[in-house]
Write a protein that holds these residues in place. Sequence first.
Motif, PDB file in Angstrom:
ATOM      1  N   LYS A  23      -8.308  -3.213   4.761  1.00 45.87           N
ATOM      2  CA  LYS A  23      -7.060  -4.083   3.945  1.00 45.87           C
ATOM      3  C   LYS A  23      -6.231  -3.507   2.949  1.00 45.87           C
ATOM      4  CE  LYS A  23     -10.041  -7.030   0.450  1.00 45.87           C
ATOM      5  NZ  LYS A  23     -10.306  -8.266   0.625  1.00 45.87           N
ATOM      6  N   PRO A  75       4.319   0.131   9.627  1.00 44.02           N
ATOM      7  CA  PRO A  75       3.874   0.402   8.552  1.00 44.02           C
ATOM      8  C   PRO A  75       4.213   1.374   8.227  1.00 44.02           C
ATOM      9  CG  PRO A  75       3.662   1.691  10.550  1.00 44.02           C
ATOM     10  CD  PRO A  75       4.377   0.540  11.092  1.00 44.02           C
ATOM     11  N   PHE A 132      -0.965  -2.128  13.971  1.00 45.40           N
ATOM     12  CA  PHE A 132      -0.978  -3.384  12.413  1.00 45.40           C
ATOM     13  C   PHE A 132       0.110  -4.385  12.333  1.00 45.40           C
ATOM     14  CE2 PHE A 132      -0.253   1.010  11.678  1.00 45.40           C
ATOM     15  CZ  PHE A 132      -1.694   1.533   9.934  1.00 45.40           C
ATOM     16  N   THR A 155      -1.973  -9.309  10.177  1.00 52.06           N
ATOM     17  CA  THR A 155      -0.629  -9.393   9.331  1.00 52.06           C
ATOM     18  C   THR A 155      -1.160  -8.839   7.936  1.00 52.06           C
ATOM     19  OG1 THR A 155       0.611 -11.186  10.278  1.00 52.06           O
ATOM     20  CG2 THR A 155       1.256 -10.049   7.881  1.00 52.06           C
ATOM     21  N   GLY A 156      -1.065  -7.797   8.089  1.00 56.12           N
ATOM     22  CA  GLY A 156      -1.202  -6.430   6.389  1.00 56.12           C
ATOM     23  C   GLY A 156      -2.875  -6.395   6.546  1.00 56.12           C
ATOM     24  N   TRP A 160       2.966   1.443  -0.182  1.00 56.12           N
ATOM     25  CA  TRP A 160       2.874   1.438   1.256  1.00 56.12           C
ATOM     26  C   TRP A 160       3.120   0.134   1.381  1.00 56.12           C
ATOM     27  CZ3 TRP A 160      -1.468  -2.444   2.518  1.00 56.12           C
ATOM     28  CH2 TRP A 160      -1.964  -3.025   0.996  1.00 56.12           C
ATOM     29  N   ASP A 161       3.358  -0.175   2.922  1.00 56.18           N
ATOM     30  CA  ASP A 161       4.052  -1.648   3.963  1.00 56.18           C
ATOM     31  C   ASP A 161       2.785  -0.836   5.104  1.00 56.18           C
ATOM     32  OD1 ASP A 161       4.628  -3.218   4.685  1.00 56.18           O
ATOM     33  OD2 ASP A 161       6.630  -3.334   4.517  1.00 56.18           O
ATOM     34  N   PHE A 162       2.056  -2.146   5.403  1.00 60.49           N
ATOM     35  CA  PHE A 162       1.459  -1.887   6.564  1.00 60.49           C
ATOM     36  C   PHE A 162       2.398  -2.581   6.936  1.00 60.49           C
ATOM     37  CE2 PHE A 162      -3.074  -1.858   5.827  1.00 60.49           C
ATOM     38  CZ  PHE A 162      -2.643  -0.495   5.391  1.00 60.49           C
ATOM     39  N   GLU A 163       3.610  -3.481   6.864  1.00 56.92           N
ATOM     40  CA  GLU A 163       4.219  -4.609   8.217  1.00 56.92           C
ATOM     41  C   GLU A 163       5.357  -2.979   8.459  1.00 56.92           C
ATOM     42  OE1 GLU A 163       5.999  -8.259   6.534  1.00 56.92           O
ATOM     43  OE2 GLU A 163       3.503  -8.443   5.444  1.00 56.92           O
TER      44      GLU A 163
END
Length: 632
Positions: free
Chosen positions: A453, A51, A475, A479-480, A46-49
């Motif tokens: 989060k 996303p 997203f 951030t995050g 995972w990487d919410f940025e």
Amino acid sequence: MTFDRIRTQQDYTDAHAKSVSDPEGFWAAQAETFTWRKTWDTTLVWDFEKPDIQWFAGGKLNITENCLDRHLEKRGNKLALIWEPNDPKERFVRLTYRELHDRVCRYANVLKRNGIKKGDRVAVYMPMVPELMIAVLACARIGAIHSVVFCGFSAQSLADRINDAGAVAVLCSDGMFRGAKEMPVKSVVDEALEQCTTVRRVIVTERVRWAVNMVAGRDVWLHEELTQVGADCPAEVMDAEDPLFILYTSGSTGKPKGVVHTCGGYMVYTDYSFRNVFQVEESDVFFCTADLGWITGHSYMAYGPTLAGATQVMFEGVPTFPDPGRFWQIVDKHGVTIFYTAPTAIRSLMACGIDHVLPYSLHSLRVLGSVGEPINEEAWHWYKTHIGKGKCPIVDTWWQTETGGILISSIAGVTDEKPSHAAYPLPGIQPVLLTAEGKEITENEVEGLLCMKFPWPSILRTTWGDHERCRQTYFSSYTGMYFSGDGAKRDAEGRYRIIGRVDDVINVSGHRFGTAEIESAINTAKGVVESAVVGYPHDIKGQGIYAFVVTEKPVEDPEDMRGSIIESVVASIGRIAKPDKIQFVSGLPKTRSGKIMRRILRKVAENELNALGDTSTLLDPAVVDEIKGGKL
Ligand code: 7RM
């Protein structure tokens, strides 16, 4: 311990703690309870940025093998579906898991016979008949991506959704029964398809037996197709991260977007949340009153209950036909033990009076649920006392199309409940409240913007055809974080109370509409220059739609003009988005930069005429007095 099933307050506390300290271990243990063709390589990426969210990557499965095939040995003769028709005098239908499996496989073979393949998008526009659920599962069986469009949406909305997804087929019925009315379905599809070029096939289920127009080479009858296929349909092997479905939902800007859910994570989370929130037992009879066209119908009718091997009731009609006792009559008739509905339904039945409840015993009920909007205390107590007879726990389940499953809710009879509070995050869910500046508020007895989060298995992966829009909408604000668009309070004991949307989304009877979407619909009416739409408190619907409309010429016949505006909204969006109030104004309150000050309009609609705040920055402060004077 796997915490597959939470039974005590301590289990809940332990499961939540484990899910935070070791989310991958926690969800891997849940995932292991399913049938996989190949086990996954990585539990979570995972990487919410971006996303970029992947659960159980490398895993191979078909969700319908988990909804159907794996139950056949033990539950083959157990009822999967009890279908209750609109008219109580019509015979109801019962399907065991074996029969449902058979019907899904045959329907899936019809899809294949009509050239529909894995990865194709299929629009489903059908009333609440068994074939709707069968069609959805049949798509999943062959790996086609279903996009269910609620039958209350107009031809224009259907066309927009078909085009956005590039659907190759439409599954529909001839018409539909709704209370005392019979309404067209196929002709709405025909009208939509005048604007679509991707659809090669329309498969029509017979329901009302109306004569409909069948286009040669494009349209076929389901019952005729079924005579041409067998019952054997091996499930297509899917990647855990292959799309399972698209479901369009409204946001604060532009057209509705296609929320995409994928196979593996959605399966694990809908099953887990369904069994735990409602504390489902083998003998339960679950009745969710939502339409399958909404996310609630996807997660807690088509998938959650079938994954859990539960028995469920599916109801074709409306709560007030033939009278406002219809839900309670169904509860008694089929021995419903778990009942899941929306606050708007509770409030409207409450308004019809207790005389419609008293004739029914309701003794089979064990658990009550609420979904879609905040439940006010009055409705909560009525539900508790008159439907639950004081003995049934109420689960107030907060979630969204984008979350795929329930995120915040008490667990029936296990964790405590408090009126109007969705209460606690489920295991795997890590909510945070933020200030408008994006600072996390860690104390209790606070209010803030509700974000998550950490990812859970059924979080949306993208919005169809526009990943950037997904990033922007959910997203990028903080951030995050995944931003829900809702505001919430947290009480001294850590329970969440959802306040409602903080963006330009109106929740009418649990249905989401963007103000921008309704405004563009209004603006298509002849003689309309511009409009602004806001929500206002409505006794039954939760929020009503209040429209301020500027016209080219002074309105001579307001009723006539209102009628044509409503007609435009019904044509662009559908009957579910009709404005409740339309006020004609000579101008809208705008800032010098031309931005509509909705805050002022909201206050007027809420009848808080003395709390308009600072209006000195307006281009023309005089319009405010006119608007106040004309308040409906
Ligand atoms: C399941 C569903 C989502 C929006 C959400 C909220 C509101 C939903 C509750 C609720 C207060 C609840 N999906 N909402 N459930 N508000 N308490 N228990 O409704 O995508 O159609 O709507 O609905 O504002 O953001 S949805």
